[in-house]
Structures are given as C-alpha cells and as structure tokens.
Design a protein around this motif. Structure first.
Motif, short mmCIF file in Angstrom:
data_model
loop_
_atom_site.label_atom_id
_atom_site.label_comp_id
_atom_site.label_asym_id
_atom_site.label_seq_id
_atom_site.Cartn_x
_atom_site.Cartn_y
_atom_site.Cartn_z
N THR A 7 43.91 27.48 0.14
CA THR A 7 42.57 27.97 -1.03
C THR A 7 42.23 29.21 -1.19
O THR A 7 42.42 30.14 -0.05
CB THR A 7 41.42 27.37 0.09
OG1 THR A 7 42.02 25.50 -0.14
CG2 THR A 7 40.04 27.03 -1.32
N ASP A 10 37.61 28.90 -5.10
CA ASP A 10 36.74 27.81 -4.46
C ASP A 10 38.06 26.66 -4.56
O ASP A 10 37.72 25.55 -5.00
CB ASP A 10 35.47 27.34 -5.30
CG ASP A 10 35.98 27.58 -6.54
OD1 ASP A 10 36.93 28.31 -7.23
OD2 ASP A 10 34.55 27.13 -7.40
N GLN A 11 39.32 26.61 -5.43
CA GLN A 11 40.25 26.44 -5.93
C GLN A 11 40.99 25.96 -4.69
O GLN A 11 41.47 27.17 -4.56
CB GLN A 11 40.26 26.96 -7.65
CG GLN A 11 42.29 26.27 -8.05
CD GLN A 11 41.21 25.32 -8.60
OE1 GLN A 11 40.72 24.90 -9.20
NE2 GLN A 11 42.58 24.19 -8.63
N THR A 12 41.61 24.84 -4.62
CA THR A 12 42.49 24.60 -4.02
C THR A 12 44.24 24.40 -4.36
O THR A 12 43.92 23.70 -5.59
CB THR A 12 42.85 23.45 -2.88
OG1 THR A 12 41.19 23.39 -2.21
CG2 THR A 12 43.72 23.53 -1.93
N TYR A 13 45.32 24.95 -4.60
CA TYR A 13 46.48 24.74 -4.73
C TYR A 13 47.77 23.90 -3.59
O TYR A 13 47.27 24.27 -2.58
CB TYR A 13 47.44 26.66 -4.73
CG TYR A 13 46.50 26.79 -6.14
CD1 TYR A 13 46.04 26.65 -7.32
CD2 TYR A 13 44.93 27.46 -5.20
CE1 TYR A 13 45.90 27.62 -7.77
CE2 TYR A 13 44.48 28.37 -6.81
CZ TYR A 13 44.52 28.21 -7.91
OH TYR A 13 44.17 28.63 -8.87
N ASN A 30 49.50 24.66 -11.77
CA ASN A 30 48.23 25.38 -11.59
C ASN A 30 47.61 24.95 -14.10
O ASN A 30 48.12 25.75 -14.50
CB ASN A 30 47.88 26.92 -11.75
CG ASN A 30 47.01 27.50 -12.73
OD1 ASN A 30 45.58 27.54 -11.77
ND2 ASN A 30 47.05 28.64 -12.07
#
Length: 74
Positions: A7, A10-13, A30
């Motif tokens: 993370t 606020d973005q989870t990869y 992405n």
C-alpha cells in the motif's frame, strides 16, 4: 513465492513474484501499464514498464516496498 500486496498512500498494489533461472521478477499492474522489477543474483533491483510509461515516483516507492517486504534479496 506467494503474491503479496503493498500500500502506497491510499492505493494498494498486488505484486506477483516469478522465480527465474537467475533471480526473481515482480510484476505490478497499474492501470494501462505493468511495472516489472527484476532482481538478479547480485541483488540489483531494476525496473521497466510495458504499456503506458510508469510514474517515476511510484516506481521508486514500489521498489522500496518490495525491498522492505523481502528484506533485500531472497
């Protein structure tokens, strides 16, 4: 090697590791690009992308997250 998540903000990869003959590669999708990190037998982590160019800051943050997750090389 099992997939894992990182993370950033606020973005989870989702990170998908692949064992290769001489090291490991990590693939992260992405949006319209896939960022590929390659870890060689000398613990050098290199990044490249396919599709749309990847944001350089994001690539750096992802590299740090992968390094933290594995504590360096496997």
């Amino acid at each position: 090697m099992e997939p894992f998540s990182v993370t950033i903000g606020d973005q989870t990869y989702e990170v998908q590791p692949y064992a290769r003959g001489y090291g490991v590669s990590f693939h992260i999708t992405n949006g319209p690009s896939t960022i590929i990190f390659e870890l060689d037998e000398e613990d050098n982590l290199r990044a490249r992308s396919s599709g749309e160019p990847a944001d350089a800051v994001l690539v750096g943050q992802l590299a740090e997250a992968i390094t933290r997750h594995y504590g360096g090389a496997q």
